[in-house]
Design an enzyme around this catalytic site. Sequence first.
Site, mmCIF file in Angstrom:
data_model
loop_
_atom_site.group_PDB
_atom_site.id
_atom_site.type_symbol
_atom_site.label_atom_id
_atom_site.label_comp_id
_atom_site.label_asym_id
_atom_site.label_seq_id
_atom_site.Cartn_x
_atom_site.Cartn_y
_atom_site.Cartn_z
ATOM 1 N N ASN A 176 -7.300 -3.399 14.642
ATOM 2 C CA ASN A 176 -8.889 -3.554 14.135
ATOM 3 C C ASN A 176 -9.103 -4.598 13.228
ATOM 4 O O ASN A 176 -9.812 -4.890 12.598
ATOM 5 C CB ASN A 176 -9.581 -2.311 13.655
ATOM 6 C CG ASN A 176 -8.798 -1.789 12.343
ATOM 7 O OD1 ASN A 176 -8.102 -2.377 11.758
ATOM 8 N ND2 ASN A 176 -9.395 -0.691 11.786
ATOM 9 N N HIS A 212 -7.285 -4.975 10.252
ATOM 10 C CA HIS A 212 -6.875 -4.524 8.879
ATOM 11 C C HIS A 212 -5.712 -5.432 8.432
ATOM 12 O O HIS A 212 -4.605 -5.473 9.123
ATOM 13 C CB HIS A 212 -7.146 -3.142 8.628
ATOM 14 C CG HIS A 212 -5.942 -2.481 8.914
ATOM 15 N ND1 HIS A 212 -5.928 -1.451 9.859
ATOM 16 C CD2 HIS A 212 -4.569 -2.462 8.737
ATOM 17 C CE1 HIS A 212 -4.844 -0.833 10.012
ATOM 18 N NE2 HIS A 212 -3.769 -1.698 9.440
ATOM 19 N N ASP A 267 1.040 -1.279 -0.130
ATOM 20 C CA ASP A 267 0.210 0.073 -0.098
ATOM 21 C C ASP A 267 0.681 1.223 -0.042
ATOM 22 O O ASP A 267 2.090 1.288 0.249
ATOM 23 C CB ASP A 267 -0.874 -0.060 1.283
ATOM 24 C CG ASP A 267 -0.240 -0.614 2.401
ATOM 25 O OD1 ASP A 267 0.957 -0.123 2.629
ATOM 26 O OD2 ASP A 267 -1.076 -1.066 3.380
ATOM 27 N N GLU A 293 -9.721 -2.335 5.245
ATOM 28 C CA GLU A 293 -10.339 -2.131 6.354
ATOM 29 C C GLU A 293 -11.419 -2.648 6.660
ATOM 30 O O GLU A 293 -12.287 -3.166 5.828
ATOM 31 C CB GLU A 293 -10.533 -0.311 6.699
ATOM 32 C CG GLU A 293 -9.572 0.492 6.480
ATOM 33 C CD GLU A 293 -8.678 0.656 7.710
ATOM 34 O OE1 GLU A 293 -8.777 -0.162 8.716
ATOM 35 O OE2 GLU A 293 -8.191 1.841 8.117
#
Length: 242
Positions: free
Chosen positions: A136, A138, A67, A143
Amino acid sequence: MRLIVTKNYEEMSKVAAKEMAEDIKRNPEIVLGLATGGTPVGMYKELIRMYNEGELDFSKVTSINLDEYVGLSGDHDQSYRYFMNTNLFDHINIDKNNTFVPNGLAENVEEECMAYDARIQDIGGIDLQLLGLGANGHIGFNEPGEALSVGTNLTDLKESTIEANARFFDSIDDVPRKAITMGLGGIMKAKKIMVIASGEGKAEVVKAMMSGKITTEIPATMLQMHRDVILIVDEDAAKLLK
């Protein structure tokens, strides 16, 4: 899914580096999927040490990064291209023409995403994909949500991700709100996946990844469906595993 629990972050980094190094030695022309963030820094330092001691040759290696922030140039000190150069590429004999990171300044992001997927296909896919875990759940910048993208895509970062990454910037207001990320489809096509995690803050997501319900609300749980995953964590990250 294979699990290796190490005593601490330093040992986790060494074990992960050794695992990657063995794959490079077996296949000098390996295609590595690489990750950024705090977790892989120790592993990259260990790979540099191995290179400096003559144990590793990166001259034929190709790398594809997961990314990049939208709006940051490759020479911005918080871009992931800059991260990779300073934490790994500048210190080994890899050909930088064979290292790929999404273009955060692309005028047409949709075209950049399609071109990135085409590039991965053109080089024969990813042999070993390195992943960190977001608190979380990801992976990459995929996400939590009702649905997950298959291909490389433009994503809006969750507030929890922005807050977690704010430590790298002067102010939380400076953290980009969007990123280009490889999709779950690209990640899952990798022949082998290596996940690293450290610290109590990752314990919940490590537990979910290992044995939780598969759900798009915790993207890391999707890795349960991959045929060859190795999870390397320290004791703090493994504390909720039975």
